[in-house]
Scaffold this motif. Structure first.
Motif, short mmCIF file in Angstrom:
data_model
loop_
_atom_site.label_atom_id
_atom_site.label_comp_id
_atom_site.label_asym_id
_atom_site.label_seq_id
_atom_site.Cartn_x
_atom_site.Cartn_y
_atom_site.Cartn_z
N ILE A 16 0.82 -1.21 0.00
CA ILE A 16 0.00 0.00 0.00
C ILE A 16 0.86 1.26 0.00
CG2 ILE A 16 -0.23 0.22 2.51
CD1 ILE A 16 -3.18 0.99 2.00
N LEU A 17 2.15 1.14 0.40
CA LEU A 17 3.03 2.29 0.40
C LEU A 17 3.57 2.64 -0.98
CD1 LEU A 17 5.18 1.96 3.66
CD2 LEU A 17 3.40 3.63 3.16
N TYR A 18 3.47 1.72 -1.93
CA TYR A 18 4.00 1.99 -3.26
C TYR A 18 3.39 3.24 -3.90
CZ TYR A 18 6.02 -2.74 -3.01
OH TYR A 18 6.72 -3.86 -2.63
N PRO A 19 2.05 3.35 -3.94
CA PRO A 19 1.48 4.57 -4.53
C PRO A 19 1.83 5.83 -3.75
CG PRO A 19 -0.25 3.24 -3.53
CD PRO A 19 0.99 2.40 -3.57
N LEU A 20 1.93 5.71 -2.41
CA LEU A 20 2.26 6.88 -1.60
C LEU A 20 3.67 7.37 -1.89
CD1 LEU A 20 0.83 6.49 2.03
CD2 LEU A 20 0.16 8.08 0.24
N PHE A 21 4.63 6.45 -1.96
CA PHE A 21 6.01 6.84 -2.24
C PHE A 21 6.17 7.33 -3.67
CE2 PHE A 21 7.07 4.73 1.71
CZ PHE A 21 8.09 5.53 2.18
N SER A 22 5.42 6.76 -4.59
CA SER A 22 5.46 7.22 -5.98
C SER A 22 4.92 8.65 -6.08
CB SER A 22 4.63 6.29 -6.87
OG SER A 22 5.13 4.98 -6.82
N LEU A 23 3.84 8.91 -5.34
CA LEU A 23 3.26 10.26 -5.32
C LEU A 23 4.23 11.25 -4.71
CD1 LEU A 23 0.69 11.87 -5.99
CD2 LEU A 23 -0.15 11.34 -3.71
N LEU A 24 4.91 10.85 -3.63
CA LEU A 24 5.89 11.71 -2.99
C LEU A 24 7.07 11.99 -3.93
CD1 LEU A 24 6.89 13.24 -0.52
CD2 LEU A 24 7.80 11.09 0.39
N ALA A 25 7.53 10.97 -4.65
CA ALA A 25 8.63 11.15 -5.60
C ALA A 25 8.22 12.11 -6.72
CB ALA A 25 9.04 9.79 -6.18
#
Length: 323
Positions: A16-25
């Motif tokens: 579930i952290l993949y989209p969050l970290f992608s958005l942050l990047a």
């Protein structure tokens, strides 16, 4: 960012952290095409703290007792805000804008319902009932059109998920939102129409994180006149350094405006992952999801992700619900 990295390493991050970290990047990369670096920095700082809040909530609030304690803290903070509004005699302007305080109070109501229903003695139940009555009284006094419908949707989610079905709960919530929609839509539609036209000038990468209030004034009257718009200071090339319309009043549209299509897609992926992972709907998870439902309503007509306190509370609740 260093703290965030250590946090992720320690928590063995789930998918579930993949989209969050992608958005942050993506937010970090948008520095290279952002017009104003100060507003970019402020928005990215909120994004970093929000992701950190989610990571910490999933790592530290890892059992029912800790989640219950965090729930109690949320309700007590909301009750303190409500008491402050009453004592100071400034219910209409709590925290300068009623939208700021109203969301916290509204989101605390479903959590308070959980505290009442899970109470083991009458004294505790009476105390929590008093706090929720206090929150309800203050919310009805605030001149905020989103507070009451969002509470209604949150409580409907609570009741329907518990007694009927998740799909029915979502359908009824959408129907309620559409019923309340016209009264709220009138003041938001001009901003959304003009912002959509502005987005078409940079449809792939957007204008950069935190740039809505800087870019929008150039397009404020492009389709229709925006009655909320009032530019205070004009910067280079017609862009504004300050205006009364600093946000799109729709988090998904603002992400589209600032980060292009990838922005709302990644955030939508996160929300979808959050909701679909739920399998055991016990009382605690239903109440947490109902509180998140209040935030979902505000995201459609407000700017939850752009305000530090609201963004952090949302991601903390999301982390508690995921856990």
């Amino acid at each position: 960012i260093v703290i965030l990295a250590f946090s992720v390493k320690r928590t063995n991050p789930p998918k579930i952290l993949y989209p969050l970290f992608s958005l942050l990047a993506l937010s970090l990369l948008s520095y290279f095409w952002a017009i104003n670096s100060y507003t970019w920095l402020f928005a990215v700082a909120i994004d970093i703290v929000s992701v950190l809040a989610f990571c910490e909530a999933t790592a530290l609030l890892n059992d029912g007792k800790k989640i219950d304690m965090a729930t109690l803290v949320f309700v007590l903070v909301a009750a303190a805000m409500a008491l402050y509004g009453i004592v100071s005699g400034s219910l209409g302007s709590t925290m300068k804008n009623p939208g700021y305080g109203a969301l916290h109070l509204a989101a605390a109501v479903p959590l308070g319902a959980y505290l009442i229903l899970s109470s083991k003695d009458y004294k505790t139940m009476i105390l929590f009932s008093f706090l929720i009555a206090l929150l309800g009284f203050v919310v009805f006094q605030l001149p905020n059109r989103l507070a009451v419908p969002s509470i209604a949707i949150g409580l409907f989610l609570f009741y329907l998920i518990r007694h009927i079905d998740m799909a029915v709960a979502m359908a009824v919530s959408v129907a309620l939102l559409l019923w309340f929609y016209p009264s709220i839509l009138s003041s938001r539609l001009p901003t959304w129409q003009n912002a959509t036209v502005a987005y078409l000038d940079s449809p792939v990468i957007g204008f950069g994180r935190g740039q809505f209030g800087i870019v929008y004034p150039k397009y404020a009257n492009r389709v229709v006149r925006d009655p909320q718009f009032d530019i205070h200071q004009v910067g280079r090339e017609g862009f504004a350094s300050r205006s009364t319309v600093a946000h799109a009043h729709n988090d998904f549209l603002e992400l589209l405006f600032e980060l292009g299509p990838l922005g709302p897609v990644l955030f939508g992926w996160f929300l979808f992952s959050l909701v679909t992972q739920a399998k055991n709907w016990d009382l605690r998870s239903i109440c947490l999801f109902s509180s998140l439902g209040v935030f979902f309503v505000y995201m459609m007509f407000w700017f939850v992700l752009e305000l530090p306190t609201q963004a952090v509370w949302f991601f903390m609740l999301a982390g508690m619900f995921w856990r």
